[in-house]
Design a protein around this motif. Structure first.
Motif, PDB file in Angstrom:
ATOM      1  N   ALA A  60       0.839  -1.204   0.000  1.00 54.98           N
ATOM      2  CA  ALA A  60       0.000   0.000   0.000  1.00 54.98           C
ATOM      3  C   ALA A  60       0.873   1.252   0.000  1.00 54.98           C
ATOM      4  CB  ALA A  60      -0.930  -0.009   1.216  1.00 54.98           C
ATOM      5  N   ALA A  65      -1.312   4.032  -1.847  1.00 55.34           N
ATOM      6  CA  ALA A  65      -2.706   3.777  -1.454  1.00 55.34           C
ATOM      7  C   ALA A  65      -2.817   3.653   0.065  1.00 55.34           C
ATOM      8  CB  ALA A  65      -3.217   2.514  -2.126  1.00 55.34           C
ATOM      9  N   GLN A  68      -5.997   2.512   1.775  1.00 54.20           N
ATOM     10  CA  GLN A  68      -6.435   1.114   1.680  1.00 54.20           C
ATOM     11  C   GLN A  68      -6.805   0.603   3.071  1.00 54.20           C
ATOM     12  OE1 GLN A  68      -3.696  -1.550  -0.249  1.00 54.20           O
ATOM     13  NE2 GLN A  68      -4.820  -3.367   0.398  1.00 54.20           N
ATOM     14  N   SER A 108      -7.139   1.589   8.208  1.00 52.36           N
ATOM     15  CA  SER A 108      -6.469   2.008   6.974  1.00 52.36           C
ATOM     16  C   SER A 108      -4.957   1.862   7.147  1.00 52.36           C
ATOM     17  CB  SER A 108      -6.815   3.458   6.634  1.00 52.36           C
ATOM     18  OG  SER A 108      -6.218   4.340   7.572  1.00 52.36           O
TER      19      SER A 108
END
Length: 130
Positions: A60, A65, A68, A108
């Motif tokens: 990630a 990201a 994520q 996250s």
């Protein structure tokens, strides 16, 4: 007598050189032991993540990201309390179920270091279906 002092001084210098070399090698090994990636601060926090979650977090981070979301289990120190659940949620772990010392929820990639850094959190594992 001069020969004795020359020999003694030579041995003393040799021992000091060996000690200095040994300290230098040890300092290099200590510096090289950090395995936590940037963002996790301390090695012990990184080691709270299971290897699958570590790999998912690295992926990630590399792809940018950080939003994520990972489905995870967080094991906390016994006895678990409502305060533990509240602290998990305040750091970004969305608790779905809290049973005994295990919390099931999501977090996250961005918030994962803060969750793992909580002192009562012992392990965070990626929830996988087999």
């Amino acid at each position: 007598m001069k020969t004795f002092y020359k020999t003694y001084l030579s041995l003393l210098i040799a021992v000091l050189i060996c000690c200095a070399f040994s300290l230098s090698v040890h300092a290099h090994k200590v510096q090289g032991t950090k395995t936590a990636p940037a963002g996790f601060g301390e090695d012990y926090v990184w080691k709270k993540l299971d290897p699958h979650l570590q790999q998912a977090w690295i992926a990630a981070k590399k792809s940018g990201a950080m939003d994520q979301v990972f489905q995870c289990f967080a094991r906390v120190r016994a006895p678990a309390s409502q305060g533990d659940e509240n602290f998990l949620q305040s750091k970004g772990f969305n608790v779905r179920i809290f049973a005994g010392t295990i919390a099931r929820g999501s977090v996250s990639a961005e918030k994962l270091p803060a969750v793992a850094a909580l002192p009562f959190v012992q392990k965070v594992s990626l929830a996988t279906s087999h």
